[in-house]
Design an enzyme around this catalytic site. Structure first.
Site, mmCIF file in Angstrom:
data_model
loop_
_atom_site.group_PDB
_atom_site.id
_atom_site.type_symbol
_atom_site.label_atom_id
_atom_site.label_comp_id
_atom_site.label_asym_id
_atom_site.label_seq_id
_atom_site.Cartn_x
_atom_site.Cartn_y
_atom_site.Cartn_z
ATOM 1 N N GLU A 165 7.794 1.098 16.265
ATOM 2 C CA GLU A 165 8.867 1.649 15.438
ATOM 3 C C GLU A 165 8.960 3.143 15.713
ATOM 4 O O GLU A 165 7.956 3.775 16.051
ATOM 5 C CB GLU A 165 8.556 1.406 13.949
ATOM 6 C CG GLU A 165 8.558 -0.079 13.581
ATOM 7 C CD GLU A 165 8.146 -0.354 12.128
ATOM 8 O OE1 GLU A 165 7.357 0.424 11.570
ATOM 9 O OE2 GLU A 165 8.631 -1.355 11.574
ATOM 10 N N ASN A 172 0.810 -1.231 0.000
ATOM 11 C CA ASN A 172 0.000 0.000 0.000
ATOM 12 C C ASN A 172 0.839 1.276 0.000
ATOM 13 O O ASN A 172 0.471 2.261 -0.622
ATOM 14 C CB ASN A 172 -1.002 -0.013 1.158
ATOM 15 C CG ASN A 172 -0.332 -0.041 2.503
ATOM 16 O OD1 ASN A 172 0.708 -0.670 2.683
ATOM 17 N ND2 ASN A 172 -0.910 0.646 3.456
ATOM 18 N N GLU A 201 3.911 -5.187 12.341
ATOM 19 C CA GLU A 201 3.032 -4.010 12.167
ATOM 20 C C GLU A 201 1.881 -4.452 11.274
ATOM 21 O O GLU A 201 2.074 -4.677 10.078
ATOM 22 C CB GLU A 201 3.801 -2.863 11.504
ATOM 23 C CG GLU A 201 4.933 -2.293 12.342
ATOM 24 C CD GLU A 201 4.446 -1.501 13.536
ATOM 25 O OE1 GLU A 201 3.247 -1.166 13.588
ATOM 26 O OE2 GLU A 201 5.267 -1.242 14.425
ATOM 27 N N ARG A 244 6.837 -18.069 -1.347
ATOM 28 C CA ARG A 244 8.098 -18.582 -1.885
ATOM 29 C C ARG A 244 9.298 -17.874 -1.264
ATOM 30 O O ARG A 244 10.054 -18.444 -0.500
ATOM 31 C CB ARG A 244 8.123 -18.400 -3.402
ATOM 32 C CG ARG A 244 7.161 -19.348 -4.090
ATOM 33 C CD ARG A 244 7.130 -19.065 -5.549
ATOM 34 N NE ARG A 244 6.408 -20.117 -6.262
ATOM 35 C CZ ARG A 244 6.078 -20.061 -7.531
ATOM 36 N NH1 ARG A 244 6.395 -19.020 -8.246
ATOM 37 N NH2 ARG A 244 5.438 -21.060 -8.093
ATOM 38 N N VAL A 245 9.427 -16.611 -1.578
ATOM 39 C CA VAL A 245 10.637 -15.890 -1.162
ATOM 40 C C VAL A 245 10.558 -15.436 0.303
ATOM 41 O O VAL A 245 11.528 -15.572 1.058
ATOM 42 C CB VAL A 245 10.851 -14.690 -2.109
ATOM 43 C CG1 VAL A 245 12.043 -13.875 -1.667
ATOM 44 C CG2 VAL A 245 11.040 -15.195 -3.526
ATOM 45 N N GLY A 246 9.384 -14.936 0.700
ATOM 46 C CA GLY A 246 9.224 -14.456 2.080
ATOM 47 C C GLY A 246 9.506 -15.569 3.080
ATOM 48 O O GLY A 246 10.242 -15.385 4.051
ATOM 49 N N GLY A 259 9.922 -11.395 -5.052
ATOM 50 C CA GLY A 259 9.169 -12.642 -5.206
ATOM 51 C C GLY A 259 7.967 -12.668 -4.288
ATOM 52 O O GLY A 259 7.714 -11.729 -3.525
ATOM 53 N N THR A 260 7.235 -13.761 -4.347
ATOM 54 C CA THR A 260 5.994 -13.846 -3.572
ATOM 55 C C THR A 260 6.292 -14.208 -2.113
ATOM 56 O O THR A 260 7.378 -14.708 -1.786
ATOM 57 C CB THR A 260 5.056 -14.914 -4.150
ATOM 58 O OG1 THR A 260 5.697 -16.179 -4.001
ATOM 59 C CG2 THR A 260 4.720 -14.651 -5.599
ATOM 60 N N CYS A 288 -3.205 1.428 6.558
ATOM 61 C CA CYS A 288 -3.569 0.708 7.790
ATOM 62 C C CYS A 288 -4.205 1.635 8.820
ATOM 63 O O CYS A 288 -4.921 1.194 9.713
ATOM 64 C CB CYS A 288 -2.329 0.049 8.375
ATOM 65 S SG CYS A 288 -1.000 1.228 8.650
HETATM 66 P P1 NAD Z 1 0.366 -9.350 3.176
HETATM 67 O O1 NAD Z 1 0.477 -9.882 4.562
HETATM 68 O O2 NAD Z 1 -0.389 -10.132 2.189
HETATM 69 O O3 NAD Z 1 1.828 -9.156 2.530
HETATM 70 C C1 NAD Z 1 2.815 -8.337 3.145
HETATM 71 C C2 NAD Z 1 4.192 -8.835 2.736
HETATM 72 O O4 NAD Z 1 4.383 -10.143 3.272
HETATM 73 C C3 NAD Z 1 4.403 -8.950 1.234
HETATM 74 O O5 NAD Z 1 5.719 -8.598 0.908
HETATM 75 C C4 NAD Z 1 4.181 -10.437 0.981
HETATM 76 O O6 NAD Z 1 4.840 -10.934 -0.155
HETATM 77 C C5 NAD Z 1 4.778 -11.035 2.254
HETATM 78 N N1 NAD Z 1 4.265 -12.364 2.580
HETATM 79 C C6 NAD Z 1 3.051 -12.889 2.283
HETATM 80 N N2 NAD Z 1 2.979 -14.165 2.741
HETATM 81 C C7 NAD Z 1 4.159 -14.421 3.339
HETATM 82 C C8 NAD Z 1 4.683 -15.574 4.011
HETATM 83 N N3 NAD Z 1 3.980 -16.699 4.127
HETATM 84 N N4 NAD Z 1 5.925 -15.494 4.524
HETATM 85 C C9 NAD Z 1 6.662 -14.364 4.412
HETATM 86 N N5 NAD Z 1 6.217 -13.261 3.788
HETATM 87 C C10 NAD Z 1 4.986 -13.286 3.254
HETATM 88 O O7 NAD Z 1 -0.191 -7.881 3.326
HETATM 89 P P2 NAD Z 1 -0.554 -6.877 2.142
HETATM 90 O O8 NAD Z 1 -1.844 -7.313 1.557
HETATM 91 O O9 NAD Z 1 0.637 -6.683 1.272
HETATM 92 O O10 NAD Z 1 -0.740 -5.494 2.941
HETATM 93 C C11 NAD Z 1 -1.934 -5.103 3.518
HETATM 94 C C12 NAD Z 1 -1.910 -5.316 5.011
HETATM 95 O O11 NAD Z 1 -0.814 -4.630 5.577
HETATM 96 C C13 NAD Z 1 -3.145 -4.758 5.680
HETATM 97 O O12 NAD Z 1 -3.580 -5.650 6.675
HETATM 98 C C14 NAD Z 1 -2.633 -3.475 6.307
HETATM 99 O O13 NAD Z 1 -3.380 -3.010 7.408
HETATM 100 C C15 NAD Z 1 -1.258 -3.881 6.708
HETATM 101 N N6 NAD Z 1 -0.407 -2.711 6.928
HETATM 102 C C16 NAD Z 1 -0.027 -2.402 8.202
HETATM 103 C C17 NAD Z 1 0.754 -1.270 8.435
HETATM 104 C C18 NAD Z 1 1.213 -0.888 9.822
HETATM 105 O O14 NAD Z 1 2.133 -0.092 9.932
HETATM 106 N N7 NAD Z 1 0.603 -1.399 10.886
HETATM 107 C C19 NAD Z 1 1.140 -0.468 7.359
HETATM 108 C C20 NAD Z 1 0.720 -0.824 6.091
HETATM 109 C C21 NAD Z 1 -0.048 -1.946 5.868
#
Ligand code: NAD
Length: 466
Positions: free
Chosen positions: A447, A134, A232, A192-194, A188-189, A266
């Site tokens: 943070e 976002n 976060e 996979r990569v995370g 990457g996704t 968020c």
């Molecule tokens: P997401 O959890 O789908 O993905 C976030 C990141 O995590 C991406 O880089 C994704 O590739 C990675 N990821 C996904 N699955 C993973 C796994 N199994 N292992 C490791 N990494 C993995 O979230 P999103 O849809 O990208 O973002 C939206 C969410 O983020 C909303 O819930 C929003 O509220 C939250 N958000 C929180 C803050 C905050 O500061 N609190 C700020 C921005 C967004």
């Protein structure tokens, strides 16, 4: 985009091959980061600060190029990318370049035992950083800058949905003189990569911003290694509007807090509690102001809201409006009520009008789940005690806003809200020195200047007998 590399390497082929190469390339990134760690961590804070400032200067010089790319990639308005996302990314580097110069340690004496104790802090090692789509560069640099400043080397993974500005940052880091291996950006996704990053035994720290379900998975994968975790996560943020609020200020601010960045922040407001005596007036004026928010091509300077991130997300957000209707709620403006007018060539984009829902129960999924789109609910309340209880009655606890001209009430309510951040008579004014983060399912840790430094370092207590 699927690529795992210490500085942007080649892509992958077949699935099995992909698994091997992925593991090999995460290995390569960890190796590069580990090798760079002794040199980077032993530089003085002043030297590291100079490099961070250099990154900030170069990024500032390329602000327009980065803003254009961020807007095209994410769907946010170009104006927002120009005034918020990229300037804040610049500020992240400048801020931590400065704050790293001002940390001190503690010392206490025990003269009766002839000894003194003091603390020292040291960088943790290789930091794994994972960010969402976002606020792509804004949130990625909010992690890279403090981690580097504290002397760590990093492996950073942006969202696969918005990796363009992270890619551009790679080149800029080289130009700024960041030594090889200090910042490794992997693409990457998540699964996979995370996961390969989170599971790696030589990455002792993970800073994650994203959704709550992903945080659960990351927590599970990190547990066997006892990793340091900062999470976060999402929110279901209330705005509480008392009858003595200044509506001339509150209404435009609440429209912005509900719909800025298409509601994909968020910290966006998604439950608006309005005291009964002003409910009708507030609702009428709020809907009028919402209808003035123009949705359209992100580069159009007159547009307040661009496109949602992708089709799946648009469908998810729309499904909440359908569910609200099925529960007997009323839609005052936006989805299904007003017509979205866009130039023919943009009809296929993932656009949605800002939508206001009323007559909805607190237990409805629209009032309890994070929608993360341009949808907000407005409900009436009677008393201070009642609204505090209702505002707290969700699993999240990230941010809240309170509108009133009674300072005593503001303080009482702010203290009782289960929320890591409370803005009163304003929204989204940030002071980077102070802790940022959520309670309950909105996250673990904070943070900010001191909080990020604490997280990205290990503390040690040393006792000297003299
Ligand atoms: P997401 O959890 O789908 O993905 C976030 C990141 O995590 C991406 O880089 C994704 O590739 C990675 N990821 C996904 N699955 C993973 C796994 N199994 N292992 C490791 N990494 C993995 O979230 P999103 O849809 O990208 O973002 C939206 C969410 O983020 C909303 O819930 C929003 O509220 C939250 N958000 C929180 C803050 C905050 O500061 N609190 C700020 C921005 C967004």
């Amino acid at each position: 985009m699927e690529d795992v590399s210490s500085h942007c390497g080649p892509g992958f082929g077949m699935e099995r091959q992909l698994f091997r190469e992925r593991a090999a390339k995460i290995e390569a990134a960890v190796k590069a980061a580990r090798e760079a760690f002794p040199g980077w961590s032993s530089r003085s804070p002043q030297e590291r600060s100079r490099v961070l400032n250099q990154v900030a200067d170069l990024l500032e010089q390329s602000l327009e190029e980065f803003a254009q790319a961020e807007s095209k990639d994410q769907g946010k308005t170009l104006a927002l990318a120009r005034t918020m996302d990229i300037p804040r990314s610049v500020q992240n580097f400048r801020f931590f370049a400065s704050s790293i110069l001002h940390h001190t340690s503690e010392c206490t004496q025990m003269d009766h035992l002839g000894c003194m104790h003091y603390t020292v802090r040291a960088p943790v090692g290789v930091a794994g950083l994972i960010s969402p789509w976002n606020l792509p560069l804004y949130l990625l640099t909010w992690k890279i800058a403090p981690a580097m400043a504290a002397g760590n080397t990093v492996i950073a993974k942006p969202s696969e949905l918005t990796s363009v500005t992270a890619w551009m940052l790679c080149k800029l880091l080289d130009k700024a003189g960041v030594p090889p291996g200090v910042v490794n950006i992997v693409f990457g996704t998540g699964p996979r990569v995370g996961e390969a990053l989170v599971s790696h035994p030589e990455v002792p720290l993970i800073s994650f911003t994203g959704s709550q379900p992903t945080a659960e998975r990351i927590t599970q994968l990190s547990a066997p290694h006892c990793k340091k975790l900062s999470l976060e996560l999402g929110g279901k943020n209330p705005a509480i509007i008392f009858e003595d609020a200044n509506l001339d200020e509150c209404i435009p601010a609440t429209v912005r807090s509900s719909f800025a960045n298409q509601g994909e922040i968020c910290l966006c407001t998604s439950r608006i509690f309005v005291q009964k005596s002003i409910y009708s007036e507030f609702l009428k004026r709020f809907v009028e102001a919402t209808r003035k928010w123009k949705v359209g091509i992100p580069s159009d300077p007159l547009v307040s809201m661009g496109a949602l991130i992708n089709k799946a997300h648009l469908e998810k957000v729309r499904s909440y409006v359908k569910r609200a209707l099925a529960e007997g709620a009323q839609i005052w403006c936006g989805e299904g009520v007003d017509k979205l007018s866009l130039p023919a060539r943009n009809q296929a984009g993932y656009f949605m009008l800002p939508t206001v829902i009323t007559d909805i129960k607190d237990e409805s999924c629209c009032m309890t789940e994070e929608i993360f789109g341009p949808v907000t609910c407005v409900v009436p309340f009677d008393s201070e005690e009642e609204v505090i209880e209702r505002a707290n009655n969700v699993k999240y606890g990230l941010a809240a806003t309170v509108w009133s001209s009674n300072v005593g009430r503001i303080h009482r309510v702010a203290k009782k809200l289960q929320s890591g951040l409370v803005w009163t008579n304003c929204w989204l004014i940030r002071e980077l020195n102070l802790p940022f983060g959520g309670m309950k399912s909105s996250g673990i840790g904070r943070e900010g200047a001191k909080d990020s430094y604490d997280f990205f370092t290990e503390i040690k207590t040393i006792t000297v007998k003299h």
